[in-house]
Structures are given as structure tokens and as C-alpha cells.
Design a protein around this motif. Structure first.
Motif, short mmCIF file in Angstrom:
data_model
loop_
_atom_site.label_atom_id
_atom_site.label_comp_id
_atom_site.label_asym_id
_atom_site.label_seq_id
_atom_site.Cartn_x
_atom_site.Cartn_y
_atom_site.Cartn_z
N SER A 71 47.82 46.21 40.01
CA SER A 71 46.55 46.06 39.30
C SER A 71 45.93 44.75 39.75
O SER A 71 46.60 43.73 39.79
CB SER A 71 46.79 46.05 37.80
OG SER A 71 47.48 47.23 37.43
N GLY A 75 47.65 44.61 30.56
CA GLY A 75 46.29 45.11 30.73
C GLY A 75 45.61 45.34 29.40
O GLY A 75 46.27 45.39 28.36
N TYR A 77 41.51 46.28 34.83
CA TYR A 77 42.68 45.47 34.46
C TYR A 77 42.30 44.03 34.12
O TYR A 77 42.68 43.52 33.07
CB TYR A 77 43.68 45.52 35.62
CG TYR A 77 44.98 44.79 35.34
CD1 TYR A 77 45.85 45.24 34.34
CD2 TYR A 77 45.34 43.67 36.08
CE1 TYR A 77 47.04 44.57 34.09
CE2 TYR A 77 46.53 43.00 35.83
CZ TYR A 77 47.38 43.45 34.84
OH TYR A 77 48.55 42.80 34.59
N SER A 78 41.53 43.37 34.99
CA SER A 78 41.23 41.95 34.77
C SER A 78 39.90 41.74 34.05
O SER A 78 39.82 41.06 33.04
CB SER A 78 41.21 41.22 36.11
OG SER A 78 42.50 41.24 36.68
N GLN A 79 38.86 42.34 34.58
CA GLN A 79 37.56 42.21 33.93
C GLN A 79 37.61 42.86 32.54
O GLN A 79 37.07 42.33 31.58
CB GLN A 79 36.49 42.88 34.80
CG GLN A 79 35.08 42.80 34.24
CD GLN A 79 34.63 41.37 34.08
OE1 GLN A 79 34.53 40.63 35.05
NE2 GLN A 79 34.39 40.97 32.86
N SER A 84 37.56 36.40 36.03
CA SER A 84 36.80 37.37 35.25
C SER A 84 36.23 36.68 34.02
O SER A 84 36.91 35.86 33.40
CB SER A 84 37.71 38.51 34.80
OG SER A 84 38.32 39.12 35.91
N SER A 136 43.80 41.29 40.28
CA SER A 136 43.61 40.10 39.47
C SER A 136 42.34 39.38 39.92
O SER A 136 41.54 39.93 40.64
CB SER A 136 44.86 39.25 39.64
OG SER A 136 44.82 38.14 38.80
N SER A 155 43.56 34.67 36.43
CA SER A 155 44.46 35.63 37.06
C SER A 155 45.25 36.36 35.99
O SER A 155 45.29 35.95 34.83
CB SER A 155 45.39 34.94 38.05
OG SER A 155 46.41 34.27 37.34
N MET A 156 45.88 37.43 36.41
CA MET A 156 46.64 38.27 35.48
C MET A 156 48.03 38.49 36.07
O MET A 156 48.22 38.45 37.28
CB MET A 156 45.95 39.64 35.33
CG MET A 156 44.63 39.59 34.59
SD MET A 156 44.87 39.59 32.81
CE MET A 156 45.38 41.30 32.54
N ARG A 169 40.54 45.78 40.36
CA ARG A 169 40.63 44.70 39.40
C ARG A 169 39.72 44.83 38.20
O ARG A 169 39.88 44.09 37.20
CB ARG A 169 40.39 43.35 40.08
CG ARG A 169 38.99 43.19 40.68
CD ARG A 169 38.76 41.77 41.17
NE ARG A 169 38.76 40.81 40.08
CZ ARG A 169 37.75 40.61 39.24
NH1 ARG A 169 36.63 41.29 39.37
NH2 ARG A 169 37.85 39.74 38.26
N LYS A 186 40.18 43.03 30.69
CA LYS A 186 40.92 42.13 29.82
C LYS A 186 39.99 41.05 29.27
O LYS A 186 40.02 40.72 28.09
CB LYS A 186 42.07 41.48 30.61
CG LYS A 186 42.98 40.62 29.78
CD LYS A 186 43.82 41.50 28.88
CE LYS A 186 44.72 40.66 27.97
NZ LYS A 186 45.56 41.55 27.13
#
Ligand SMILES: Cc1cc2nc3c(=O)[nH]c(=O)nc-3n(C[C@H](O)[C@H](O)[C@H](O)COP(=O)(O)OP(=O)(O)OC[C@H]3O[C@@H](n4cnc5c(N)ncnc54)[C@H](O)[C@@H]3O)c2cc1C
Lengths: 763, 307
Positions: free
Chosen positions: A448, A696, A519-521, A453, A450, A593-594, A516, A523
């Protein structure tokens, strides 16, 4: 699975109406007062010194407002990764056929086109190299003789044209090979691929009265365009505003600066807004595609388990390192736990159009190689291919290539789901003597995505909320982000407004790519929604003189848990907030980052092979993917099917053909570059596995890129199952299949020993 | 895109005189499916475009047992595909039409345009050749007839003289106990140019044992679509056996002179000629022996990618 009110429900896209009624505005739709049309003059030479460029006749043509060449830009190199190896427009040398050498802005396209024909460029040819394997050889023609001087160039090994080397090592590979029961070696090649976006690149630029530059672009990465554009124009980024327009497909091709600098400089020079719209042919000859990749795998097996892998991959990058060519390096392990490995990925210059990104660049190539190789090994060992994979698959707790521990995941569930639905193992038969049927599988893995974001959510006086992110909508991501916000805030989808955005309005956000966004945005959106919720509850608590813990936020209200009728609607709170201590309600979140979260899927293809012509047809395609949670199931399935469709094209018909001597693209049209059509597609069946990811948003994993990885290997394996021939070269065209059926030598040759020697020589 | 003057004649004679007046600066168009592509890319830059679409009667399709099939030059490819009489009497032509581009293009493209465009890969051409089509040509000197086989001179080159127009194609009525099929090989199931196209027409006698007449035409394997005359001769008057069909297919393969291009190598195309010749012959023979072959089956056979 928790009870969701918005997630796990299929919502039509928030922008569906505009799109299907043709009202969405793409960059090509822009018409600004006084706008000029831009056309590009490109190099007809593979590699040459530019002796002179005479633009005087073009400048005199009525209707022409400005002409620029490479020398009109500041003398600065730029690059897409760390390596700064290119000018935005050729200065003293051209390195491939199709490289921009001049640009014209004129009152209309026809005049601009006519002006191009009046520009005289004198070239002095230099030797060129087209084949990546030739470019690797010692003594090969050198594409960039100044390579060692480029900023960001870090080493010198592997050959004269090697511009990047990625490596990963663990354990004692030599010992493992020494102790192995069996050693297997195979070489694979995957072809050059165009991303196949429907909307060719388009952009426009205008100089504002205050001297700032506004750029409208079809882009996945407005902040990347802003930074790179400012760099090549010698401006500060604060003087550039990028407005991302509707995106008619990108798939990675639109992650970075493309042609925006040409209309921008022409706008500066002419004082008019300038627009550039690529033709389809230009989308093939000027826009960085994927180039061919050669992959050699060597694998040690002991007691039915893989104990070591050595991988050498050579990624042709064309004339410039336009995109990370080899994010594939670690993926040479596939979805398997292999204790000892030595992995090398080389990026090699050639005199061809430079490489761009495409749906997890390099990983699809690796998946084809690894999953074909796994099949070959299983057959040679006499074990069922799916069982062999199951035994060797990564498990929770295993250390991933990057070092992180593998978290809980649904890999085994995806294997099991495919096995059950198809009834594997099984043997397919045909009663037509001209054809044979077969089934093949492939496992895919990815992670996923990163990266930076940001999100903010403000509550409006009517109880709606406005969501602002810097992410460009891709494959319906706006809809899914809105769903995340709605779920987290307890409001209805209709209450979420996704705000228009540009680089002035929204804070920095990574590009819409690399799996991303959700999963990241997503989040960041979830966190911003939680921040908003907290502020809403705090305000309500203050007004009700209760503790925040006594309140809940759901159904568009903040209410007292013990007495739900008591409370406020979000609209009431928003109105109250205007005079409250804290002021209007706005929740924000940012992250850089994730944690590592893998994505796994299992693919299976059933094919029928025409033994007379070599034609392959996919009759059934099944995929099972661990999505964590399906934010928008309809959108997830669309993404999965879209990936498979692209993957089937990659497997069977798509291939950019370069002239072997000049590197010119020989099939720059959709009539000769064969993307599959609806009639070529089987029914694609999707199984969504839901093993929530620890990190996530609501347990979601990335969905986007992996579905494209599986088809080449699954289909190649199915062909083997059907007719017993192994094709290691993409696409699996009728001609290749027939050659293999006729017993011709179709093995790919690659001098791995030379690479090993070069590395040893380096010490 | 260069500008042009647009002309709309209402009779063939008017069209001819427009062509005479503007000479090589004029281009005739029918469905414009070839024209638009080449005009947009600058390959064709006519100053005058003469659109035939408004000449009445040129899109007529009719059949009589005595005279056979008459196809006005403006008959759409879609009409060939859907016409019951074409499906019944000239299945190879209906199959060729079904294998052609996609429905939208078939609705525009004309049979005359396909013939006059003279692409070696034109999908209707092998079937028209195999059915012994005759061309009615109208020009400044009036009208003349020419066998289609003599019409093609090379890629994009035809026997049409300046200001001549193809007005009509005539296909003689097939013999009794005749079957036919066209198969197109292309990796994509639609919207693809044929890599190889083969049409076979077989007429049987002696209760379907002996070949009375056979015609085989090959597309995309020579500068023009060609008849495989020596392969046909091997069949005529002979008792049909699987071995014979194999030898005929090999002869057709020998006659093919394909080039290497961006789509396939010549060697591969030659291999495919043998396969498709054999398959079209086998199916044509089945049909000639009276086997029911619904059109949807023929369509699927015709587009080899969609098998
Ligand atoms: C997307 C697409 C897919 C295609 N797929 C196929 C395919 O699968 N198979 C295939 O065979 N073709 C295909 N074609 C090519 C084209 O559609 C055919 O050749 C079609 O039959 C041309 O007919 P038209 O009426 O459109 O011709 P036009 O474009 O109008 O004309 C074609 C040429 O013939 C000349 N001409 C036309 N009519 C006459 C006449 N009566 N007398 C003298 N000269 C004349 C014109 O001057 C021009 O040179 C495709 C084209 C496109 C755009």
C-alpha cells in the motif's frame, strides 16, 4: 466486520453526472481569451549533435507569436528521480527520435504546424544504440558521455550505459545454492508498453498580471509539476500555480512534468495564454512509456522449499531515467518467503523515448518472470503449481525485503478462494482437434503506497462538510475519500462536498499514483474527520455543559448518549461556531508516511489455444484480492477488472515496436498498438477478501495496481497447461505461440555472467 | 488539417465531370472511413472532395437467380453482413463483412470504397474475387466492364483511369451445391486489420464427393489480394479427401508472397495461409454438402481471434 453506514456500500462516483454528460472540463477543453496553440518540433535523429537551429522563417510566418528552442530555457538539468540527466528541451544534442527541439505558439494549430515545417535544424549524426543488451556490453556506444557528471549519479559499474542499480541482499546465497537439491534458471523478457490513457496529454499556461504563472494540466501530480516546472523555468515554486484538470486516465504516465514547460515559456514570451494538446501519435512517440525488461532468475530448492534466489534484471530506460525503472527489484522474490537472496536491477540508457511510470513500474514485469518461473519449477518438481506456491508463500511475521515484518494479511485466503471457485487442480479438455484448453495461476504482491498526505474538513452552516485535499481524482478516488469522511463523521454521502483544488488552495500532497490514495490520503481524511468530530463534540459539550465523553456524533448530529433527542445538528453547531470561542469548525490532518502494508492477490486464467495459428483466447478470468475493507465495492471491482483488462492486453497483444536500428516507434497508433477490446475480454470474476490492515483507514489496503500484474503469467502458465509450450517473452502473440508449437528456439538470451563479472570487478 | 472545397454531385455523370474538371486535385469519397484518416494525417490533401453519397441508386443491393448479385458501389459493409440473400448465397461475403472493423465503421464503409482503396488486406476483397466479381466502371468515355481480378495493380493502385468511378459490382449466381467461408486472422477480435484473410468457394457434384469448382482467394499476403489459381486447379474434378485439402492448402501457402511488417512476419503469414485455406475449404465443403451453419457460427469462425 463492523456495521458501516457508508463504507462497504457501492456509491456512484460523485462526478459521474458531469462525466457522462460530457460536461467535465479537461485541459483540452480550455478556451481562454487570446489563447494560442502550441506545436512541437521533434528530432528525426536517434542521436545527433545539433549544429544549428534557424527559426527565422517560422517567426516571420503570419500568425506565429513565439518560437522557442532549448537555448531559451535556463541551462539546467533536471530529472525525475535523483539523477538529473536531461534538459526539458534539447540544447546541443538529441538522444532519441521524438525528442522536442523547438516549439511554436501561433493563432491556430494549422499555422503552428506550418511554422514547424519552416524551422531548419542542422544535425550531425552520432552513433546510437537501441538494444538494451547491446548497450550493456563493454565497448558499447555511449548514450550520455557526460553521465558521470550528472548530479545524482552515484556509481560506475555494470556497463557504460548503466544509470542506476538497485540491489537487495540477505543471507548466504552461495551456500544455499551449494546445498540445494535443485537449481533452476530462466530468462524472461517483457515488452515495451504504452499506458493507454484515453486522454492524450494536454496543458495550458498563462502569465497573470502579477507575474505569476498559472498552469492547467492533465496530471496526477500537481505538486510535482509545480516543482519541476519552476526548476526548468528558473522560477520559485511560489510563482507557479498548477490547476489539475479532469484526468482522462494516467496510469502513472502523468505523474511528473510532461510538456507544461513549453506552453509556459511560450506564454511568457508571447504574453498570450498558450495551450498544447497531444495527438494520439504523440502519446506514443513523446510520452514516456514502459520499455523492454530482461529478467534472469536463479532459484535454489531444498526439500520442496525455495532456499535462495539470485535475480538480475535489466530495465531499458531509453534516453533518460524518466521514472524509477526498477521498483521491481525486491519483487523478484514474489509473494514468497525466501531466506537468501541477491537481487540486482540495472537501468540502462538507449537511444529511445525515455521511460515513464505505469501501474507499479517494473512489478508487472517481475511478476511475469517470477510467476512463470514458479510454474516451471513446480512442473519440473512434479508438484501442483498452486500447492508449490502455497507452501512457499510469505506468512505473517516473515521479514519483507525492505526489512519490515509482514503484518497479518489475506494471501492464503486468496489462494483458497481461487482454488475452491475453480475447483483446482483440474484438467481442461476440448473436443475440437484444432484447439486445446488450459488453466494457469499467478500470485501477485505489492504494497500500500505511502507519502505525504494532507486533508482538511470544514463544517458548513447547513450541516454539509467540505473536504479539501491536494489529491487529483483518479479512478473515482474522490468518491471513496468522501465515503471515508462521511463514515468517520457520521454524515450522509450527499452531505460531503469534495472541493475543487489547486496548488495554491490545498497543502502539499503526494501524487495520485503508486497505490497510495486510499491507504495514505484516505488515512489523512479519516484523521481530519476525527479532528472535526472532536471539535464538534467539544463545542456541543460546551453549549450543553456536559463532558465530551457523554456525547456522540452520528446521523448528522451530536447528541447526548443517554438522551439522544438532546443535541444539535451539524448545521446548528456550524452556525453556533461562528460566534464560539474556537471559531468556525475545521479539522485538519497531515502525515508523511505510513507503515508497510502488503497487498496480495491470486489470479487464474482459463485459455483456449488455437494450435494451427497460435491464437490464444482467455475464456475465464478469476481474481481474489485482499482489499482489507472495500470502501466502495463497486469502485474496487472496477479497479480490479480494469487492472485485469490492462494485464490481458499486456499478456496477449500490446507491444511498442521500435525500429531496431533507429529506435523509432513503428506503431504509434491504436490501429497498430493493439489494446484489447470488449470483444476480447472474458467475463472477469472478482472475489474480495477482507483481512483488515492494521494501519489503513478503517482497515483498507491499497487496491489499485496489483490487478494488472497477474494476467501475463497466469495466461502463460495456462498456455503451458494447454499445449505444453513455455513462452518467456511478452506478448504471448499468436506468432510466438505458433513458433513455440513448431518447436522453434524461443529462449531469451542474456549474458548474466558478464553482469556477475562486472560486479565482482567492482569489488 | 488542410481545407478543401466540398462537392456534392447528384448523378454519376456530374461526378465524372467534376473529377474531369479538377483532375488530380479532386478526390472522390463514399463512406469516407479511409479518407478521413488519411486527410487528418496529411497523407491526402485534396483541394476538392467529391462526395458520391447523394447519387441515387448507388446503394442498391439486388439478386436474381439469372444475373446473380448486383452491388451498387455505395452498398454498406453492414448491408452485406445483414442481407439475407448475401448470407444465403454468398456466405463468404457476409462473413467477410462481419469480420470487418466494428459496427459503427461497417455502417459507414462502402463496398466500393473497400475495393477502390485497394488495400491488400481489404476484408471484402478475397470473397469478391472468389465469387468472380465484375466491375462496372463509369468514366468520361462512358461505361466499361472489368473482372475484379484485373482491377488491383498494387497497394492502393487500381485500374481506374482519371475521372473514372466504380459504379457497381456483379457477382454471378453460385452453382448448385456451393458452400463458402471467409476467415480473417487478426489478434484482436474486432477493429483490426487482417493479418491474413482467406476466402474459399467450393461447388460439389456426385452427391458431394467430387469438387466441381473451387475458388480460393488470399488477402494480405501479396501486393494485391490474389486468387490461388494453381491451388484451385488441384481441386477441380477431384474426389475430396483430407489429404487433398492439405496439399491444396500447402499450394496456397506456396503462392503467398507476404512481407514482414509491423503486424507480423511474412513467414508467419505463410503458415497461416495454409491453416486458413484448409479450414475455409473444410467449412465450405460442409456447407456445400448441406450442413446447417447458422450465421452466428460463421461470424465466430470468420474472426479467428473470437473463436
Ligand atoms: C477504424 C477503422 C477500421 C477499419 N477496419 C477495416 C477492416 O477491418 N477491414 C477492411 O477491409 N477495412 C477496414 N477499414 C478501412 C475502410 O473502412 C474500408 O476500406 C472501407 O471499405 C472504405 O470505404 P469508404 O466508403 O469509407 O471509402 P472512402 O474512405 O470514402 O474511400 C476510400 C478510397 O476509395 C475511393 N473511392 C471510394 N468509392 C469510390 C468509387 N465508387 N469509385 C472510385 N473510387 C472510390 C476514394 O477516393 C478513396 O481513395 C477500417 C477503417 C477504419 C477507419
Amino acid at each position: 466486520m463492523p456495521e458501516y453506514t457508508v463504507l462497504e456500500h457501492s456509491h456512484p462516483r460523485v462526478d459521474a453526472w458531469e462525466k457522462v454528460t460530457g460536461q467535465a472540463t479537461y485541459a483540452a477543453d480550455l478556451h481562454l481569451p487570446g489563447m494560442l496553440a502550441c506545436k512541437l518540433l521533434t528530432s528525426p535523429r536517434s542521436h545527433a549533435r545539433i549544429v544549428s537551429i534557424d527559426t527565422s522563417r517560422a517567426e516571420k510566418l503570419p500568425g506565429v507569436r513565439a518560437v522557442i528552442t532549448g537555448k531559451d530555457f535556463p541551462n539546467t538539468h533536471f530529472g525525475s528521480g535523483g539523477l538529473k540527466d536531461r534538459y526539458i528541451m534539447a540544447r546541443d544534442e538529441v538522444y532519441y527520435i521524438g525528442e522536442p527541439v523547438a516549439a511554436v505558439a501561433a493563432d491556430d494549430e494549422m499555422t503552428a504546424q506550418e511554422a514547424l515545417e519552416l524551422i531548419r535544424v542542422e544535425y550531425q549524426d552520432l552513433p546510437a544504440v537501441v538494444s538494451p543488451l547491446d548497450a550493456l556490453k563493454s565497448g558499447a556506444t555511449v548514450v550520455h558521455s557526460d553521465l558521470p557528471k550528472f548530479e545524482g549519479y552515484g556509481f560506475a559499474a555494470g556497463g557504460p550505459n548503466v544509470c542506476t542499480l538497485l540491489d537487495a541482499d540477505r543471507g548466504d546465497v552461495e551456500q544455499a545454492f551449494h546445498e540445494a537439491d535443485h537449481i533452476f534458471e530462466d530468462t524472461f523478457r517483457s515488452q515495451g508498453i504504452n499506458q493507454g490513457f484515453l486522454e492524450p496529454m494536454a496543458c495550458a499556461a498563462r502569465v497573470e498580471p502579477n507575474g505569476r504563472l498559472t498552469v492547467w494540466a492533465s496530471t496526477q501530480g500537481p505538486y510535482q509539476v509545480r516543482a519541476q516546472l519552476a526548476g526548468v523555468l528558473g522560477m520559485t515554486i511560489s510563482n507557479v500555480k498548477v490547476i489539475p484538470m479532469e484526468l482522462g486516465g494516467g496510469f502513472g504516465a502523468k505523474l511528473r512534468l510532461a510538456f507544461e514547460a513549453f506552453p509556459a515559456l511560450l506564454a511568457i514570451k508571447s504574453g498570450h495564454p498558450v495551450k498544447l494538446v497531444n495527438t494520439r501519435e504523440e502519446a506514443f512517440t513523446m510520452n514516456g512509456p514502459r520499455l523492454p525488461t530482461h529478467i534472469h532468475l536463479k532459484t535454489a530448492v531444498k526439500d520442496g522449499r525455495i532456499t535462495a534466489r539470485e535475480a538480475h534484471s535489466v530495465f531499458d530506460v531509453g534516453a533518460y531515467l524518466g521514472a524509477g525503472p526498477n521498483s521491481g527489484v525486491g519483487h523478484a522474490l514474489g509473494a514468497y518467503h525466501i531466506p537468501n537472496f541477491k537481487l540486482r536491477s540495472y537501468g540502462v540508457y538507449t537511444n529511445k523515448l525515455y521511460v515513464g511510470s505505469y501501474r507499479a513500474s517494473g512489478v508487472a514485469d517481475m511478476t511475469f518472470a517470477v510467476e512463470s518461473h514458479m510454474d516451471i519449477i513446480a512442473h519440473k518438481l512434479g508438484v501442483d503449481p498452486l500447492d508449490f506456491r502455497t507452501i512457499n508463500a510469505v506468512k505473517e511475521g516473515d521479514q519483507a525485503v525492505g526489512g519490515a515484518r509482514t503484518p497479518r494479511n489475506g494471501l492464503q485466503e486468496t489462494i483458497q478462494a481461487v482454488k475452491e471457485r475453480l475447483g483446482l487442480p483440474k484438467k481442461l479438455t476440448s473436443d475440437n482437434p484444432n484447439e486445446a484448453r488450459g488453466v494457469g495461476v499467478a500470485l501477485c504482491e505489492w504494497r500500500s503506497g505511502s507519502g505525504p498526505s494532507t486533508a482538511s474538513i470544514s463544517v458548513n452552516e447547513d450541516g454539509t462538510v467540505s473536504l479539501l485535499t491536494g489529491s487529483v481524482d483518479i479512478s473515482g478516488s474522490d468518491t471513496s475519500l468522501a465515503q471515508i469522511a462521511a463514515e468517520a463523521l457520521g454524515v450522509k454521502m450527499e452531505q460531503v462536498i469534495v472541493a475543487e483544488r489547486d496548488t495554491d488552495l490545498a497543502p502539499f500532497t503526494g501524487p495520485s499514483g503508486g497505490s497510495r490514495i486510499i491507504y495514505s490520503q484516505g488515512k489523512a481524511v479519516q484523521m481530519a474527520a476525527e479532528d472535526t468530530r472532536k471539535k464538534l463534540i467539544a463545542l456541543a459539550a460546551e453549549r450543553l455543559k456536559l463532558s465530551p465523553e457523554a456525547l456522540s456524533c452520528a446521523g448528522g448530529r451530536v447528541y447526548v448518549q443517554d438522551n439522544p433527542p438532546q443535541g444539535f445538528t451539524l448545521g446548528q453547531l456550524a452556525r453556533q461556531s461562528l460566534t464560539s470561542k474556537g471559531g468556525p469548525i475545521i479539522g485538519t490532518a497531515a502525515l508523511s508516511s505510513m507503515p508497510y502494508t502488503p497487498v496480495f492477490c491470486t489470479h487464474a486464467a482459463e485459455v483456449v489455444v488455437d494450435k494451427g495459428t497460435g491464437q490464444v483466447r482467455v475464456t475465464r478470468y478469476l481474481q481474489a484480492q485482499d482489499v482489507g475493507v472495500a470502501i466502495n465495492p463497486m469502485s474496487v471491482e472496477g479497479q480490479l477488472e480494469g487492472g485485469v483488462v490492462q494485464g490481458i492486453g499486456r499478456a496477449l497483444t500490446e507491444e511498442i515496436q521500435w525500429d531496431p536500428n533507429t529506435g523509432k516507434v513503428r506503431n504509434p497508433s491504436l490501429a497498430t498498438y493493439l489494446m484489447p477490446l470488449a470483444v476480447d475480454m472474458p467475463q472477469v470474476e472478482n472475489i474480495l477478501i477482507r483481512v483488515p490492515s492494521p494501519d489503513g483507514p478503517f482497515g483498507a489496503r491499497a487496491v489499485a495496481e496489483p490487478p494488472g500484474f497477474g494476467p501475463p503469467a497466469a495466461i502463460a502458465n495456462a498456455i503451458y497447461d494447454a499445449v505444453g509450450v513455455r513462452i518467456k517473452d511478452l506478448p504471448l502473440s499468436p506468432e510466438r505461440v505458433l513458433a513455440a508449437l513448431q518447436g522453434k528456439d524461443t529462449e531469451i538470451k542474456m549474458d548474466v555472467e558478464a553482469l556477475r563479472r562486472a560486479e565482482a570487478g567492482r569489488g | 488539417m488542410p481545407r478543401f472545397e466540398y462537392l456534392e454531385p447528384h448523378t454519376l455523370r456530374q461526378a465524372v465531370s467534376m473529377l474531369q474538371q479538377h483532375g488530380s486535385h479532386a478526390r472522390i469519397v463514399a463512406g469516407s472511413t479511409d479518407f478521413l484518416v488519411r486527410w487528418r494525417t496529411g497523407v491526402w490533401k485534396p483541394q476538392y472532395v467529391v462526395n458520391l453519397q447523394h447519387v441515387p441508386g448507388l446503394d442498391r443491393l439486388s439478386y436474381s437467380p439469372r444475373n446473380g448479385l448486383r452491388l451498387g458501389a455505395l452498398v454498406r459493409v453492414r448491408a452485406l453482413e445483414t442481407s439475407p440473400v448475401v448470407r444465403q448465397r454468398y456466405p463468404a461475403l457476409a462473413a467477410a463483412a462481419a469480420s470487418f472493423a466494428g459496427v459503427q465503421v461497417r455502417n459507414l464503409a462502402t463496398v466500393g470504397g473497400n475495393v477502390c482503396n485497394a488495400s491488400p488486406a481489404g476484408d471484402t476483397l478475397p470473397s469478391l474475387l472468389a465469387f468472380d466479381a465484375q466491375c462496372r466502371i463509369v468514366g468520361p468515355q462512358g461505361e466499361r466492364w472489368l473482372p475484379l481480378e484485373q482491377f488491383f495493380l498494387g497497394p492502393g493502385r487500381t485500374a481506374l483511369q482519371p475521372a473514372e468511378i466504380l459504379a457497381e459490382l456483379r457477382l454471378p449466381p453460385p452453382l448448385p451445391n456451393t458452400g463458402s467461408l471467409y476467415i480473417k486472422h487478426s489478434p484482436r477480435g474486432a477493429m483490426d486489420i487482417s493479418y491474413v484473410g482467406v476466402a474459399s468457394v467450393v461447388s460439389l457434384q456426385d452427391r458431394g464427393r467430387v469438387c466441381r469448382d473451387a475458388k480460393i482467394a488470399l488477402g494480405a499476403v501479396a501486393p494485391t489480394p490474389i486468387r490461388a489459381a494453381s491451388a484451385e486447379a488441384m481441386l477441380r474434378g477431384q474426389t475430396i479427401t483430407p489429404e487433398l485439402l492439405k496439399r491444396v492448402a500447402a499450394e496456397a501457402q506456396r503462392l503467398a508472397r507476404p512481407i514482414d511488417d509491423v503486424r507480423a512476419t511474412g513467414a508467419y503469414r505463410k503458415d497461416i495461409v495454409a491453416v486458413l485455406t484448409q479450414r475455409t475449404l473444410e467449412r465450405a465443403i460442409e456447407m456445400a454438402r448441406g450442413a446447417e451453419m447458422p450465421f452466428e457460427v460463421q461470424r465466430r469462425l470468420a474472426v479467428q481471434a473470437a473463436f
